[in-house]
Motif scaffolding. Structure first.
Motif, PDB file in Angstrom:
ATOM      1  N   ARG A  60       8.680 -32.876 -78.100  1.00 20.31           N
ATOM      2  CA  ARG A  60       8.897 -31.364 -78.194  1.00 20.31           C
ATOM      3  C   ARG A  60      10.017 -31.255 -79.190  1.00 20.31           C
ATOM      4  O   ARG A  60       9.665 -30.477 -80.210  1.00 20.31           O
ATOM      5  N   CYS A  61      11.160 -32.318 -79.355  1.00 15.45           N
ATOM      6  CA  CYS A  61      12.146 -31.938 -80.527  1.00 15.45           C
ATOM      7  C   CYS A  61      11.393 -32.066 -81.748  1.00 15.45           C
ATOM      8  O   CYS A  61      11.758 -31.462 -82.722  1.00 15.45           O
ATOM      9  N   ARG A  62      10.580 -33.176 -81.858  1.00 14.85           N
ATOM     10  CA  ARG A  62      10.122 -33.612 -83.242  1.00 14.85           C
ATOM     11  C   ARG A  62       9.148 -32.466 -83.877  1.00 14.85           C
ATOM     12  O   ARG A  62       9.246 -32.346 -84.839  1.00 14.85           O
ATOM     13  N   LEU A  63       8.353 -32.111 -82.967  1.00 16.50           N
ATOM     14  CA  LEU A  63       7.431 -31.099 -83.447  1.00 16.50           C
ATOM     15  C   LEU A  63       8.374 -29.661 -83.715  1.00 16.50           C
ATOM     16  O   LEU A  63       7.932 -29.170 -84.941  1.00 16.50           O
ATOM     17  N   PRO A 109       4.968 -26.837 -78.262  1.00 14.71           N
ATOM     18  CA  PRO A 109       6.009 -28.088 -78.313  1.00 14.71           C
ATOM     19  C   PRO A 109       5.901 -28.884 -76.920  1.00 14.71           C
ATOM     20  O   PRO A 109       6.253 -29.936 -76.834  1.00 14.71           O
ATOM     21  N   ASP A 110       5.502 -28.055 -75.776  1.00 15.78           N
ATOM     22  CA  ASP A 110       5.909 -28.791 -74.571  1.00 15.78           C
ATOM     23  C   ASP A 110       4.648 -28.201 -73.433  1.00 15.78           C
ATOM     24  O   ASP A 110       3.990 -27.110 -73.964  1.00 15.78           O
ATOM     25  N   SER A 154       9.341 -23.016 -75.628  1.00 12.17           N
ATOM     26  CA  SER A 154       8.337 -23.960 -76.282  1.00 12.17           C
ATOM     27  C   SER A 154       7.127 -22.708 -76.258  1.00 12.17           C
ATOM     28  O   SER A 154       6.188 -22.805 -75.878  1.00 12.17           O
ATOM     29  N   PRO A 155       7.306 -21.806 -77.619  1.00 12.99           N
ATOM     30  CA  PRO A 155       6.178 -20.844 -77.535  1.00 12.99           C
ATOM     31  C   PRO A 155       4.971 -21.478 -78.332  1.00 12.99           C
ATOM     32  O   PRO A 155       4.948 -22.693 -78.698  1.00 12.99           O
ATOM     33  N   ARG A 156       3.614 -20.937 -78.047  1.00 10.21           N
ATOM     34  CA  ARG A 156       2.456 -21.053 -78.860  1.00 10.21           C
ATOM     35  C   ARG A 156       2.995 -20.721 -80.471  1.00 10.21           C
ATOM     36  O   ARG A 156       3.293 -19.497 -80.651  1.00 10.21           O
ATOM     37  N   ALA A 193      -6.145 -20.848 -73.161  1.00 11.01           N
ATOM     38  CA  ALA A 193      -6.520 -22.322 -72.782  1.00 11.01           C
ATOM     39  C   ALA A 193      -5.295 -22.836 -73.040  1.00 11.01           C
ATOM     40  O   ALA A 193      -5.119 -24.342 -73.024  1.00 11.01           O
ATOM     41  N   GLN A 194      -4.570 -22.768 -74.220  1.00 15.20           N
ATOM     42  CA  GLN A 194      -3.659 -23.463 -74.839  1.00 15.20           C
ATOM     43  C   GLN A 194      -2.043 -22.512 -74.742  1.00 15.20           C
ATOM     44  O   GLN A 194      -1.751 -21.948 -75.595  1.00 15.20           O
ATOM     45  N   PRO A 195      -1.593 -22.339 -73.400  1.00 12.15           N
ATOM     46  CA  PRO A 195      -0.480 -21.389 -73.021  1.00 12.15           C
ATOM     47  C   PRO A 195       0.889 -21.658 -73.803  1.00 12.15           C
ATOM     48  O   PRO A 195       1.026 -22.965 -74.148  1.00 12.15           O
ATOM     49  N   ALA A 196       1.442 -20.971 -74.018  1.00 14.03           N
ATOM     50  CA  ALA A 196       3.015 -21.326 -74.190  1.00 14.03           C
ATOM     51  C   ALA A 196       3.681 -21.658 -73.139  1.00 14.03           C
ATOM     52  O   ALA A 196       3.229 -21.549 -72.006  1.00 14.03           O
ATOM     53  N   HIS A 197       4.645 -22.709 -73.068  1.00 13.49           N
ATOM     54  CA  HIS A 197       5.400 -23.340 -72.006  1.00 13.49           C
ATOM     55  C   HIS A 197       6.742 -22.709 -72.058  1.00 13.49           C
ATOM     56  O   HIS A 197       7.810 -23.271 -72.326  1.00 13.49           O
TER      57      HIS A 197
END
Length: 241
Positions: A215-218, A113-114, A97-99, A89-93
């Motif tokens: 995304r960058c900040r995370l 991240p995204d 932008s992995p989980r 339910a919280q997939p990698a993008h």
């Protein structure tokens, strides 16, 4: 101004890492000495071992509280694992932008991240039997979070959470406030889906903050205050794709 400072700060981190690898010094501050904006207060811990302690940590941070702020507040060194799997339910993008799973004692926090998964933090509190209590919060956090909020967020119907669609044998574990916390089978990603820390570091160092600021900040918060360490899920857990 804040964005430019973060770009300079992360550049310092990259230079410090390179200098450490070469046995040289260029006067840059090491990652663990960079200042933080998000630090625990009021007795909250940066090493939460339960979902309730994670809620207390979030409530101690500046508002609105972003996912990156929560990651920044965690004790170092971070222990993490990342997967490109979108089975969640919280997939990698995508692989860029992995989980990302952050391990803190028996508690695992997962962030992305995204993509759609970037709007939530998922919590999984493991026990020795291979089961875990699960919860979730939507970000950014604008107000005080009630202790039961992570558990009400995952409810699908009065006696079933959304987690039960992937995690078997769901059962009520205990009450928190006016909600039940539910326990179910914990899972781990397959080894072939894992994304190495070095790949995350490259994504962080090449991220364009003018295009993808959040995304960058995370990604950069994973490295700014101490170098993270790879951490594996218990090998006894069954896998998800």
């Amino acid at each position: 101004m804040r964005r430019r400072w973060r770009q300079r700060a992360f550049a310092q981190v990259v230079m410090a890492v390179l200098a450490a690898g070469c046995g040289a010094s260029n006067g840059s501050k090491p990652p663990d000495e960079l200042p933080r904006d998000c630090v625990p207060s009021g007795g909250a811990t940066g090493a939460p071992g339960t979902i309730e302690e994670a809620v207390a940590l979030i409530n101690s941070l500046p508002r609105p509280t972003s996912v990156a702020c929560l990651v920044e507040s965690l004790d170092r060194p971070l222990r993490l694992s990342a997967t490109e799997s979108d089975f969640s339910a919280q997939p990698a993008h995508g692989r860029r932008s992995p989980r990302i799973f952050l391990f803190s004692g028996s508690l695992i926090l997962s962030v992305v991240p995204d993509g759609p998964g970037a709007e939530v933090v998922e919590f999984s509190q493991l026990d020795a039997s291979g089961r875990s209590i699960k919860g979730e919060l939507a970000f950014p956090i604008e107000a005080e979070v009630p202790p039961e909020a992570p558990y009400t967020k995952v409810m699908f119907q009065p006696d079933l959470t959304v987690c039960a669609f992937c995690h078997a044998d769901e059962k009520p574990a205990h009450r928190v406030g006016n909600a039940w916390a539910y326990s179910s089978q914990a899972l781990r990603p397959v080894d072939s889906s894992l994304v190495p820390i070095e790949e995350l570091r490259r994504e962080a160092s090449t991220c364009d903050t003018s295009v993808e600021p959040e995304r960058c900040r995370l990604l950069q918060e994973l490295f700014e205050h101490g170098l993270p360490r790879a951490h594996a899920f218990p090998s006894s857990l069954p896998t998800f794709p």
